[in-house]
Design an enzyme around this catalytic site. Structure first.
Site, PDB file in Angstrom:
ATOM      1  N   GLN A 202      -0.716  -1.929 -15.129  1.00 44.30           N
ATOM      2  CA  GLN A 202       0.527  -0.940 -15.436  1.00 44.30           C
ATOM      3  C   GLN A 202       0.584  -0.160 -17.239  1.00 44.30           C
ATOM      4  O   GLN A 202       1.107  -0.443 -17.919  1.00 44.30           O
ATOM      5  CB  GLN A 202       2.156  -0.755 -15.132  1.00 44.30           C
ATOM      6  CG  GLN A 202       2.165  -1.896 -14.438  1.00 44.30           C
ATOM      7  CD  GLN A 202       2.549  -1.443 -12.598  1.00 44.30           C
ATOM      8  OE1 GLN A 202       2.625  -0.265 -12.406  1.00 44.30           O
ATOM      9  NE2 GLN A 202       1.042  -1.325 -11.883  1.00 44.30           N
ATOM     10  N   GLY A 243      11.904   1.972 -10.490  1.00 45.40           N
ATOM     11  CA  GLY A 243      10.790   1.152  -9.999  1.00 45.40           C
ATOM     12  C   GLY A 243       9.568   2.455 -11.048  1.00 45.40           C
ATOM     13  O   GLY A 243       9.957   4.071 -11.377  1.00 45.40           O
ATOM     14  N   HIS A 244       8.521   2.277 -11.238  1.00 43.50           N
ATOM     15  CA  HIS A 244       7.498   2.840 -11.665  1.00 43.50           C
ATOM     16  C   HIS A 244       7.052   4.208 -11.189  1.00 43.50           C
ATOM     17  O   HIS A 244       7.382   4.546  -9.974  1.00 43.50           O
ATOM     18  CB  HIS A 244       5.864   1.945 -11.919  1.00 43.50           C
ATOM     19  CG  HIS A 244       5.162   1.505 -10.816  1.00 43.50           C
ATOM     20  ND1 HIS A 244       4.277   0.711 -10.497  1.00 43.50           N
ATOM     21  CD2 HIS A 244       5.625   2.054  -9.150  1.00 43.50           C
ATOM     22  CE1 HIS A 244       3.866   0.569  -9.528  1.00 43.50           C
ATOM     23  NE2 HIS A 244       4.856   1.516  -8.261  1.00 43.50           N
ATOM     24  N   ASN A 245       7.104   4.879 -12.531  1.00 49.79           N
ATOM     25  CA  ASN A 245       6.594   6.391 -12.165  1.00 49.79           C
ATOM     26  C   ASN A 245       7.561   7.378 -11.395  1.00 49.79           C
ATOM     27  O   ASN A 245       7.396   8.731 -10.823  1.00 49.79           O
ATOM     28  CB  ASN A 245       4.917   6.662 -11.325  1.00 49.79           C
ATOM     29  CG  ASN A 245       3.910   6.262 -11.612  1.00 49.79           C
ATOM     30  OD1 ASN A 245       3.813   5.123 -11.732  1.00 49.79           O
ATOM     31  ND2 ASN A 245       3.285   7.301 -13.097  1.00 49.79           N
ATOM     32  N   SER A 263       7.501   5.874  -7.604  1.00 53.91           N
ATOM     33  CA  SER A 263       7.854   7.633  -7.232  1.00 53.91           C
ATOM     34  C   SER A 263       8.132   7.767  -6.468  1.00 53.91           C
ATOM     35  O   SER A 263       7.594   9.630  -5.794  1.00 53.91           O
ATOM     36  CB  SER A 263       6.204   7.640  -6.873  1.00 53.91           C
ATOM     37  OG  SER A 263       4.908   6.923  -7.621  1.00 53.91           O
TER      38      SER A 263
END
Length: 333
Positions: A202, A243-245, A263
């Site tokens: 990541q 979560g990521h993004n 996302s």
């Protein structure tokens, strides 16, 4: 754009033959290239390697300016004409191996307080560890046994409680992080291989803008390649997962046990009730509300309130609930 050098150490560029050895793939179109970074299809340039693992990204593959693309055998004809093409049955896992080689994480080496604190108004309680290259702004207080990773930037007048960990992050002014918060840990990314799933590095960051509050034991993951961003004055309760993004707007409220998958884009002034769950790659418009316990699997237009599982506009949800209750009562009678 390359991963932020405050958090990832750039390695020496590698030639094509070394790249092939790392990926374990087969070159089907060869040019002379030197690769310095990994990137997404959309952000790659002539010195980057990108991958496509799913045909839904065929348009992005064809438009990519990557120097090298990793693709499954079925997608060779979709690759851009100017790119070296390496065929792999596990293109994402191959890309992950290259990413780990080219962009290793900066290793934590504790720095002195004088090197990281803006002035004498910064307070570091007992047991605080601060990595090299980090900076802490005037008037900030950091609680006992907190760990601030290398390169982290923290603004002024922040309040960071005990047992917090911050890595791969840029923190604004007047931010509050309560006990046990985890900022910048790796997002949940895995690639399938014949031997089982492997972690995908990541390579992004977390950005918390001014006035953000993060509750106890909440987790905000860094981006997979870009950034995870939380907008100004957003307030996050205890035990929340982002979560990521994800991009979270300004002045949002997230109650305890809310879980937001990767996302997701959230507008300004959005409210989430307790235990709300949001699927990945969704968009929630400005001023929308997600009721407690809702399971969101579709985009929400601005200003609407959705409830239920799967979540739907609240009036529709209530009508269906009333109808279902009547049917049950009829059968009892």
């Amino acid at each position: 754009m390359s991963p932020d050098v405050r958090f990832f150490t750039p390695s020496a560029p590698i030639a094509l033959d070394d790249l092939v050895a790392l990926t374990g793939g087969e070159v089907v179109r060869r040019f002379e290239v030197v690769i310095a970074r990994v990137a997404t299809l959309a952000e790659a340039d002539a010195e980057a390697v990108a991958f496509m693992a799913d045909r839904k990204f065929a348009v992005a593959l064809a438009a990519s300016r990557a120097g090298v693309v990793l693709v499954p055998p079925s997608a060779v004809d979709l690759a851009p004409a100017a790119a070296v093409v390496i065929v792999s049955r596990e293109p994402q896992a191959a890309w992950a191996r290259v990413a780990a080689h080219l962009h290793p994480e900066v290793v934590l080496t504790p720095a002195s307080a004088d090197a990281v604190c803006e002035d004498e108004t910064v307070v570091l309680e007992p047991g605080v560890v601060v990595g090299q290259g980090a900076r802490i702004g005037r008037g900030t207080r950091v609680g006992a046994n907190t760990v601030i990773g290398p390169g982290v930037q923290i603004g002024r007048d922040c309040r960071i409680a005990t047992g917090v960990s911050i890595s791969f992050a840029l923190i604004g002014d007047r931010v509050k992080l309560y006990a046990g918060a985890r900022i910048g840990e790796a997002g949940f990314g895995a690639a399938g291989t014949a031997g089982g799933p492997v972690d995908v590095p990541q390579l992004g960051r977390v950005i918390l803008q001014d006035g953000v509050t993060v509750g106890a034991n909440s987790c905000i993951d860094r981006g997979a390649y870009g950034d995870t961003v939380v907008g100004e004055n957003t307030k996050i309760d205890n035990l929340v997962q982002i979560g990521h993004n994800c991009i979270i707007g300004r002045n949002c409220l997230l109650a305890a046990h809310t879980g937001i998958s990767g996302s997701v884009t959230v507008g300004d002034n959005v409210m989430f009730g307790g235990k709300a769950g949001v699927g990945d790659h969704l968009t929630i418009g400005d001023g929308a509300r997600v009721a407690g316990g809702a399971g969101l699997l579709a985009d929400i237009p601005p200003g609407e309130t959705w409830s239920g599982y799967p979540a739907k506009p609240i009036r529709q949800f209530l009508r269906e609930s009333v109808w279902l209750a009547r049917q049950v009562n009829r059968k009892k009678d």
